[in-house]
Design a protein around this motif. Sequence first.
Motif, PDB file in Angstrom:
ATOM      1  N   SER A 186      22.878-100.817  21.455  1.00 58.27           N
ATOM      2  CA  SER A 186      23.281 -99.428  21.669  1.00 58.27           C
ATOM      3  C   SER A 186      24.158 -98.928  20.525  1.00 58.27           C
ATOM      4  CB  SER A 186      24.006 -99.281  23.005  1.00 58.27           C
ATOM      5  OG  SER A 186      25.250 -99.958  22.983  1.00 58.27           O
ATOM      6  N   TYR A 187      24.964 -99.832  19.941  1.00 58.82           N
ATOM      7  CA  TYR A 187      25.812 -99.431  18.818  1.00 58.82           C
ATOM      8  C   TYR A 187      24.949 -98.993  17.635  1.00 58.82           C
ATOM      9  CZ  TYR A 187      28.847 -99.785  14.743  1.00 58.82           C
ATOM     10  OH  TYR A 187      29.517 -99.520  13.568  1.00 58.82           O
ATOM     11  N   PHE A 188      23.968 -99.819  17.266  1.00 58.20           N
ATOM     12  CA  PHE A 188      23.127 -99.478  16.123  1.00 58.20           C
ATOM     13  C   PHE A 188      22.235 -98.272  16.437  1.00 58.20           C
ATOM     14  CE2 PHE A 188      24.230-103.812  14.827  1.00 58.20           C
ATOM     15  CZ  PHE A 188      24.524-103.604  13.488  1.00 58.20           C
ATOM     16  N   THR A 189      21.758 -98.180  17.670  1.00 61.01           N
ATOM     17  CA  THR A 189      20.936 -97.028  18.052  1.00 61.01           C
ATOM     18  C   THR A 189      21.738 -95.739  17.980  1.00 61.01           C
ATOM     19  OG1 THR A 189      19.578 -98.400  19.510  1.00 61.01           O
ATOM     20  CG2 THR A 189      19.550 -96.019  19.888  1.00 61.01           C
ATOM     21  N   ALA A 190      22.984 -95.778  18.454  1.00 57.93           N
ATOM     22  CA  ALA A 190      23.833 -94.593  18.407  1.00 57.93           C
ATOM     23  C   ALA A 190      24.133 -94.189  16.965  1.00 57.93           C
ATOM     24  CB  ALA A 190      25.136 -94.848  19.164  1.00 57.93           C
ATOM     25  N   TYR A 191      24.348 -95.193  16.104  1.00 55.31           N
ATOM     26  CA  TYR A 191      24.610 -94.893  14.690  1.00 55.31           C
ATOM     27  C   TYR A 191      23.399 -94.212  14.055  1.00 55.31           C
ATOM     28  CZ  TYR A 191      25.822 -95.586   9.785  1.00 55.31           C
ATOM     29  OH  TYR A 191      26.100 -95.390   8.459  1.00 55.31           O
ATOM     30  N   VAL A 192      22.209 -94.721  14.354  1.00 57.00           N
ATOM     31  CA  VAL A 192      20.988 -94.121  13.815  1.00 57.00           C
ATOM     32  C   VAL A 192      20.819 -92.691  14.332  1.00 57.00           C
ATOM     33  CG1 VAL A 192      18.467 -94.220  13.909  1.00 57.00           C
ATOM     34  CG2 VAL A 192      19.781 -96.286  13.420  1.00 57.00           C
ATOM     35  N   GLY A 220      15.510 -99.707   9.129  1.00 59.90           N
ATOM     36  CA  GLY A 220      16.422-100.576   8.401  1.00 59.90           C
ATOM     37  C   GLY A 220      17.692-100.873   9.166  1.00 59.90           C
ATOM     38  N   MET A 221      18.260 -99.870   9.823  1.00 61.85           N
ATOM     39  CA  MET A 221      19.489-100.086  10.572  1.00 61.85           C
ATOM     40  C   MET A 221      19.251-100.917  11.824  1.00 61.85           C
ATOM     41  SD  MET A 221      21.982 -98.990   8.881  1.00 61.85           S
ATOM     42  CE  MET A 221      23.108 -99.436  10.188  1.00 61.85           C
ATOM     43  N   LEU A 222      18.181-100.639  12.546  1.00 62.77           N
ATOM     44  CA  LEU A 222      17.930-101.366  13.789  1.00 62.77           C
ATOM     45  C   LEU A 222      17.594-102.832  13.532  1.00 62.77           C
ATOM     46  CD1 LEU A 222      15.954 -98.683  15.826  1.00 62.77           C
ATOM     47  CD2 LEU A 222      18.353 -99.352  16.063  1.00 62.77           C
ATOM     48  N   GLU A 223      17.148-103.148  12.325  1.00 65.83           N
ATOM     49  CA  GLU A 223      16.900-104.544  11.970  1.00 65.83           C
ATOM     50  C   GLU A 223      18.163-105.388  12.011  1.00 65.83           C
ATOM     51  OE1 GLU A 223      15.111-104.648   8.150  1.00 65.83           O
ATOM     52  OE2 GLU A 223      13.171-103.883   8.834  1.00 65.83           O
ATOM     53  N   HIS A 224      19.330-104.740  11.928  1.00 63.54           N
ATOM     54  CA  HIS A 224      20.592-105.485  11.912  1.00 63.54           C
ATOM     55  C   HIS A 224      21.066-105.869  13.314  1.00 63.54           C
ATOM     56  CE1 HIS A 224      20.951-104.862   7.667  1.00 63.54           C
ATOM     57  NE2 HIS A 224      21.008-103.545   7.790  1.00 63.54           N
ATOM     58  N   ASP A 259      10.976 -82.443  -0.099  1.00 61.42           N
ATOM     59  CA  ASP A 259      10.824 -82.128   1.323  1.00 61.42           C
ATOM     60  C   ASP A 259       9.702 -82.922   1.983  1.00 61.42           C
ATOM     61  OD1 ASP A 259      12.929 -80.340   1.245  1.00 61.42           O
ATOM     62  OD2 ASP A 259      11.657 -78.600   0.844  1.00 61.42           O
ATOM     63  N   LYS A 260       8.696 -83.301   1.230  1.00 68.96           N
ATOM     64  CA  LYS A 260       7.585 -84.075   1.799  1.00 68.96           C
ATOM     65  C   LYS A 260       8.020 -85.474   2.231  1.00 68.96           C
ATOM     66  CE  LYS A 260       5.998 -85.986  -2.637  1.00 68.96           C
ATOM     67  NZ  LYS A 260       4.858 -86.127  -3.570  1.00 68.96           N
ATOM     68  N   ASP A 261       9.204 -85.912   1.771  1.00 71.87           N
ATOM     69  CA  ASP A 261       9.707 -87.244   2.101  1.00 71.87           C
ATOM     70  C   ASP A 261      10.464 -87.290   3.430  1.00 71.87           C
ATOM     71  OD1 ASP A 261       8.844 -88.058  -0.492  1.00 71.87           O
ATOM     72  OD2 ASP A 261      10.745 -87.364  -1.345  1.00 71.87           O
ATOM     73  N   PHE A 262      10.613 -86.152   4.094  1.00 74.75           N
ATOM     74  CA  PHE A 262      11.503 -86.041   5.253  1.00 74.75           C
ATOM     75  C   PHE A 262      11.233 -87.108   6.314  1.00 74.75           C
ATOM     76  CE2 PHE A 262      12.509 -84.158   9.451  1.00 74.75           C
ATOM     77  CZ  PHE A 262      13.871 -83.979   9.291  1.00 74.75           C
ATOM     78  N   ASP A 263      10.007 -87.170   6.798  1.00 75.63           N
ATOM     79  CA  ASP A 263       9.690 -88.128   7.864  1.00 75.63           C
ATOM     80  C   ASP A 263       9.830 -89.566   7.381  1.00 75.63           C
ATOM     81  OD1 ASP A 263       9.171 -86.140   9.732  1.00 75.63           O
ATOM     82  OD2 ASP A 263       7.034 -86.031   9.229  1.00 75.63           O
ATOM     83  N   ALA A 264       9.430 -89.814   6.144  1.00 69.79           N
ATOM     84  CA  ALA A 264       9.473 -91.184   5.614  1.00 69.79           C
ATOM     85  C   ALA A 264      10.896 -91.700   5.513  1.00 69.79           C
ATOM     86  CB  ALA A 264       8.786 -91.233   4.246  1.00 69.79           C
ATOM     87  N   VAL A 265      11.832 -90.882   5.038  1.00 78.39           N
ATOM     88  CA  VAL A 265      13.202 -91.385   4.871  1.00 78.39           C
ATOM     89  C   VAL A 265      13.881 -91.573   6.229  1.00 78.39           C
ATOM     90  CG1 VAL A 265      13.427 -90.372   2.564  1.00 78.39           C
ATOM     91  CG2 VAL A 265      14.245 -89.089   4.542  1.00 78.39           C
ATOM     92  N   ARG A 266      13.581 -90.729   7.185  1.00 81.65           N
ATOM     93  CA  ARG A 266      14.172 -90.893   8.505  1.00 81.65           C
ATOM     94  C   ARG A 266      13.661 -92.179   9.177  1.00 81.65           C
ATOM     95  NH1 ARG A 266      16.227 -86.461  11.336  1.00 81.65           N
ATOM     96  NH2 ARG A 266      14.942 -86.907  13.171  1.00 81.65           N
ATOM     97  N   THR A 267      12.367 -92.429   9.049  1.00 81.84           N
ATOM     98  CA  THR A 267      11.796 -93.650   9.608  1.00 81.84           C
ATOM     99  C   THR A 267      12.339 -94.880   8.905  1.00 81.84           C
ATOM    100  OG1 THR A 267       9.756 -92.487  10.232  1.00 81.84           O
ATOM    101  CG2 THR A 267       9.652 -94.891  10.057  1.00 81.84           C
ATOM    102  N   LEU A 268      12.414 -94.818   7.582  1.00 84.45           N
ATOM    103  CA  LEU A 268      12.924 -95.944   6.800  1.00 84.45           C
ATOM    104  C   LEU A 268      14.365 -96.269   7.169  1.00 84.45           C
ATOM    105  CD1 LEU A 268      12.510 -97.933   4.421  1.00 84.45           C
ATOM    106  CD2 LEU A 268      13.273 -96.099   2.895  1.00 84.45           C
ATOM    107  N   PHE A 269      15.196 -95.257   7.301  1.00 83.82           N
ATOM    108  CA  PHE A 269      16.592 -95.488   7.655  1.00 83.82           C
ATOM    109  C   PHE A 269      16.712 -96.075   9.057  1.00 83.82           C
ATOM    110  CE2 PHE A 269      20.524 -94.033   9.670  1.00 83.82           C
ATOM    111  CZ  PHE A 269      21.451 -94.607   8.828  1.00 83.82           C
ATOM    112  N   ALA A 270      15.990 -95.507  10.017  1.00 81.23           N
ATOM    113  CA  ALA A 270      16.084 -95.985  11.397  1.00 81.23           C
ATOM    114  C   ALA A 270      15.644 -97.435  11.503  1.00 81.23           C
ATOM    115  CB  ALA A 270      15.239 -95.101  12.313  1.00 81.23           C
TER     116      ALA A 270
END
Length: 228
Positions: free
Chosen positions: A80-86, A24-28, A11-22
């Motif tokens: 907007s496509y990648f932002t919506a996916y995130v 990583g996706m927006l980099e595309h 549970d302590k990883d919650f903020d980190a994984v959400r930030t990491l995913f966002a």
Amino acid sequence: MASFHIRQYQDKDFDAVRTLFARGMLEHSPAGYRHILRSARVQLQLLILFVLVRAAGGFWLLGLGAVALAFVAIWLLVRSYFTAYVQQALSTDLADVRGSYLRSPHSCFWVAEAGGAVVGMVAVEPPQDPAEREVALELKRMSVSREHRGWGISGALCREVLRFARARGFSAVVLSTSVVQVAAQRLYESQGFRKVGTSSPSLLAYIVCFQVFRYRCNLPGPGTAPPR
């Protein structure tokens, strides 16, 4: 090779994984923009736009201005496509990682940790396709921080998913990735995945030649070593 270890999500990883995913996706987004502009279909459409506006207005600058506006519109569309996916991911499964992935024997969520920080993540769950649910699991949410790429983290996370699925008696792992995620495609192919399908998520995506690839890895039987 730099040191890291893979462990199950806490549970302590919650903020980190959400930030990491966002992140990583927006980099595309830039890669998606370049991919669309290189498409012969889109280039033809831009040429037609230029010719029509030039003919209607009688000035070259009007045609060039219309094309410039189209460039801006395409960028905003891609972003907007990648932002919506995130946002969709953050508001569904990544809003409750434990509830989404750690309460079923056939789903799980792992993080890669280095220097006390979460630097990678991956999840697995039964696929949406009812025909696949009895025989396969789906790899999802793979992401590794930019600073830690090249460490072998993605491959290690992928192998963790393959081991998990095989240990539970599944015969395959499936996943989806976009046409612009070239590094991800190479990673999955190096781990034994093969492309089995191509689709466009919408009519607009089809028009601008944005595709999603479906991959499948058939798992080896007992006593056969998995790919490394």
